[in-house]
Write a protein that holds these residues in place. Sequence first.
Motif, mmCIF file in Angstrom:
data_model
loop_
_atom_site.group_PDB
_atom_site.id
_atom_site.type_symbol
_atom_site.label_atom_id
_atom_site.label_comp_id
_atom_site.label_asym_id
_atom_site.label_seq_id
_atom_site.Cartn_x
_atom_site.Cartn_y
_atom_site.Cartn_z
ATOM 1 N N LEU A 28 37.678 0.439 2.797
ATOM 2 C CA LEU A 28 38.543 0.715 1.652
ATOM 3 C C LEU A 28 38.005 1.825 0.769
ATOM 4 C CD1 LEU A 28 39.821 -2.741 0.313
ATOM 5 C CD2 LEU A 28 41.218 -0.789 1.019
ATOM 6 N N SER A 29 36.697 1.809 0.540
ATOM 7 C CA SER A 29 36.145 2.764 -0.416
ATOM 8 C C SER A 29 35.838 4.133 0.178
ATOM 9 C CB SER A 29 34.873 2.192 -1.053
ATOM 10 O OG SER A 29 33.910 1.897 -0.069
ATOM 11 N N HIS A 30 35.496 4.176 1.470
ATOM 12 C CA HIS A 30 35.075 5.454 2.047
ATOM 13 C C HIS A 30 35.842 5.858 3.317
ATOM 14 C CE1 HIS A 30 31.734 5.831 -0.760
ATOM 15 N NE2 HIS A 30 31.457 4.566 -0.531
ATOM 16 N N GLY A 31 36.814 5.064 3.731
ATOM 17 C CA GLY A 31 37.654 5.476 4.841
ATOM 18 C C GLY A 31 37.288 4.895 6.193
ATOM 19 N N ARG A 32 38.035 5.363 7.208
ATOM 20 C CA ARG A 32 37.935 4.817 8.562
ATOM 21 C C ARG A 32 36.548 4.978 9.159
ATOM 22 N NH1 ARG A 32 39.166 6.919 13.767
ATOM 23 N NH2 ARG A 32 40.045 5.342 15.193
ATOM 24 N N ARG A 33 35.954 6.162 9.006
ATOM 25 C CA ARG A 33 34.640 6.416 9.594
ATOM 26 C C ARG A 33 33.601 5.454 9.033
ATOM 27 N NH1 ARG A 33 30.296 9.301 7.762
ATOM 28 N NH2 ARG A 33 28.851 10.145 9.334
#
Length: 201
Positions: A28-33
């Motif tokens: 949620l906070s930093h994305g898919r990676r």
Amino acid sequence: MSVAFLLAALVVVVTPGTGVVYTLAAGLSHGRRAGLVAAFGCTLAVVPHLLATITGLAALLHSSSVAYAVVKYLGAAYLLYMAWAMLRDKEAFTVRPESEPRPALRVITSAVLINVLNPKPALFFVAFLPQFVPAGSSGSVGLMLRLGAVFMALTFVVFAAYGVSAAAVRDRLLTSPRLTTGLRGLFTACFVGLSIRMAVA
């Protein structure tokens, strides 16, 4: 490889815990990676618990209240640190395509520490794996390693699904400053709650 082991392992992996909360927060906070990297880190953390089971270190945690308490309180303290870090990270849950991705090593290290400093998985392996290893089997160590590998594969698949799913709804959820603040507070509270639960267990 028994169906009973696969079903039991899947139930254990799917059940939310510290690793799931961390993976969801990363996605949620930093994305898919970041979600996928967190899933990898949580999977990697299974290795020490598996080795502890095979070498008997987990039995020491079970028999020594001092050793168990040391690991438990270290884990609780680290979860409190994660709560503090989440609270002070003003960029968490903020959609900024131009921002630098979070270093993979940092995500993996946090994921591994969260799980390694939790004595419950080690004790779980002591109680869980031997049930699927025939008594007196000459290849018991090899079989336990194979079962552990399957458990790790299930862990990565399930946690990756959590991380990717969280990242998929990220852009839709994180458009309101009030909502992002609320999510940061929610995950902070989750880490504090998990810390308290670990400390009093």
